[in-house]
Motif scaffolding. Structure first.
Motif, short mmCIF file in Angstrom:
data_model
loop_
_atom_site.label_atom_id
_atom_site.label_comp_id
_atom_site.label_asym_id
_atom_site.label_seq_id
_atom_site.Cartn_x
_atom_site.Cartn_y
_atom_site.Cartn_z
N GLY A 72 0.78 -1.23 0.00
CA GLY A 72 0.00 0.00 0.00
C GLY A 72 0.81 1.28 0.00
O GLY A 72 0.43 2.25 -0.68
N LEU A 90 -2.15 -5.49 -2.51
CA LEU A 90 -2.07 -5.28 -1.06
C LEU A 90 -1.75 -6.59 -0.37
O LEU A 90 -2.23 -7.65 -0.77
CB LEU A 90 -3.38 -4.69 -0.56
N SER A 93 -0.92 -6.50 5.93
CA SER A 93 -0.60 -5.51 6.96
C SER A 93 -0.93 -4.10 6.50
O SER A 93 -1.17 -3.21 7.32
CB SER A 93 0.88 -5.60 7.33
N ASP A 94 -0.96 -3.88 5.18
CA ASP A 94 -1.28 -2.55 4.65
C ASP A 94 -2.79 -2.32 4.54
O ASP A 94 -3.22 -1.25 4.14
CB ASP A 94 -0.62 -2.34 3.28
N VAL A 95 -3.58 -3.31 4.93
CA VAL A 95 -5.03 -3.14 5.02
C VAL A 95 -5.48 -3.09 6.47
O VAL A 95 -6.44 -2.39 6.81
CB VAL A 95 -5.76 -4.27 4.26
N TYR A 96 -4.77 -3.81 7.35
CA TYR A 96 -5.16 -3.89 8.75
C TYR A 96 -4.27 -3.08 9.68
O TYR A 96 -4.65 -2.81 10.82
CB TYR A 96 -5.14 -5.35 9.21
N ALA A 100 -2.96 1.27 6.57
CA ALA A 100 -4.30 1.10 6.00
C ALA A 100 -4.89 2.39 5.43
O ALA A 100 -5.49 2.36 4.34
CB ALA A 100 -5.24 0.50 7.05
N SER A 103 -3.56 2.90 1.94
CA SER A 103 -4.10 1.91 1.00
C SER A 103 -5.54 2.24 0.62
O SER A 103 -5.92 2.17 -0.56
CB SER A 103 -4.04 0.51 1.63
N LYS A 104 -6.36 2.59 1.60
CA LYS A 104 -7.77 2.85 1.34
C LYS A 104 -7.98 4.14 0.54
O LYS A 104 -8.95 4.25 -0.21
CB LYS A 104 -8.53 2.89 2.67
N MET A 120 -9.94 -9.34 3.26
CA MET A 120 -9.30 -8.09 2.85
C MET A 120 -10.20 -7.32 1.90
O MET A 120 -10.31 -6.09 1.99
CB MET A 120 -7.95 -8.37 2.19
N GLU A 123 -12.88 -5.66 3.92
CA GLU A 123 -12.33 -4.53 4.68
C GLU A 123 -12.09 -3.33 3.77
O GLU A 123 -12.35 -2.18 4.15
CB GLU A 123 -11.03 -4.95 5.36
N LEU A 124 -11.59 -3.59 2.57
CA LEU A 124 -11.23 -2.52 1.64
C LEU A 124 -12.44 -2.02 0.85
O LEU A 124 -12.46 -0.88 0.39
CB LEU A 124 -10.15 -3.01 0.69
#
Length: 321
Positions: A72, A90, A93-96, A100, A103-104, A120, A123-124
């Motif tokens: 991310g 992704l 770890s780059d989403v959670y 994050a 990334s988002k 994932m 979440e995204l």
């Protein structure tokens, strides 16, 4: 197709395997690593990512068809150039984790986003699910006794593999220690927790085959490669339900997914007492490097709107003039 890959870890085996498989399918890849040094307990600074932007701007010329940003925090550098579509992969770890928000923010600006698991994607709020592939030629079942001789492990103990550096806090090594210590008290011979990290990737298969089980206690994951590699070697897995692990272990026996320490200990004891190999290799075929590379190529084709075969015909036509 010509692809510029911007990555935070150019030496990661899952990345190099993917690049090799894509190149075998007619994709030319140039890897541009993020500036700075990184290690098990050393992260890159924000300045390292900023320093990479001018390099991407210089490199991303018209000879490329797209930029593939791996991780991310590489997305802003990839998106800084406005010429080429960006595919963002992704890792988990780059989403959670702390990355994050970046990334988002960046994912909607990319032509395609690739995530490792359904969790994932949820979440995204977007993404094509393509786990990292496993090389079934490199990771295959071997004699446990011979593998233990090769790595120097005792034949009189149970050996549980923790395939990460204890310094990586997200992997929760203290929990693995607790689980193994509790399991050892319930068995007739000692259980040794073997931490393996920093070894050549070619040697990982030997360590897996030497183990009675793989133990995963991570706080978060995307699609942990160690689990898929253990499946390919028919090594039982005992894991917390992170990332796509519950999906990967569906129908695999013996293997256990559990949330509490008590359930992890009970599951590990059962796996060790049974002393059997799992049937995981069949499940691993779904995420072979060949299948995942085909799916990634389809993502590239969607991002560029061009099929590799069409571009080859164009090049041949130009060459014949």
């Amino acid at each position: 197709m010509n692809v510029l890959v911007v990555t935070a870890n150019a030496d990661a085996p899952f990345l190099t395997q993917q690049v090799d498989a894509l190149e075998a399918r007619g994709v030319a890849v140039r890897i541009l690593p993020i500036a700075g040094e990184v290690g098990a307990d050393v992260d890159r600074s924000p300045l390292d990512y900023v320093r990479t932007v001018p390099r991407v701007l210089r490199e991303a010329g018209p000879e490329y068809d797209l930029v593939h940003a791996h991780y991310g925090l590489t997305a802003p550098a990839a998106l800084a150039q406005l010429r080429l579509p960006v595919v963002l992969s992704l890792w988990g770890s780059d989403v959670y984790g702390p990355a994050a928000p970046v990334s988002k923010l960046c994912a909607p600006l990319c032509a395609e986003t690739v995530v490792m698991s359904d969790a994932m994607r949820t979440e995204l709020g977007r993404g094509t699910v393509i786990p990292d592939g496993v090389d079934l030629e490199r990771f295959r079942p071997e004699s446990r006794a011979r593998a233990r001789e090769d790595v120097g492990w005792s034949a009189d103990e149970y050996h549980v593999l923790f395939p990460y550096s204890p310094a990586r806090t997200v992997k929760n090594y203290p929990r693995a220690e607790r689980v193994v210590a509790a399991a050892s008290r319930r068995l007739d011979r000692p259980v040794r927790l073997q931490t393996v990290s920093g070894v050549d990737h070619d040697a990982v298969s030997t360590y897996l085959n030497a183990a009675d089980a793989l133990l995963l206690t991570s706080d978060s994951e995307g699609s942990p490669n160690s689990v898929k590699e253990a499946l390919a070697c028919n090594v039982p897995v005992v894991s917390v339900p992170v990332g796509d692990v519950p999906e990967r272990l569906g129908g695999v026996d013996p293997s256990v997914v559990a949330r509490t320490d008590r359930a992890l200990v009970a599951g590990l004891v059962d796996v060790l007492e049974r002393g059997e190999r799992s049937n995981g290799r069949e499940a691993a075929r779904e995420v072979s490097i060949e299948r995942t590379a085909d799916r990634m190529l389809a993502v590239y084709e969607r991002a560029t709107g061009t099929r590799v075969a069409d571009r080859e015909r164009e090049r041949e036509a130009v060459a014949s003039r």
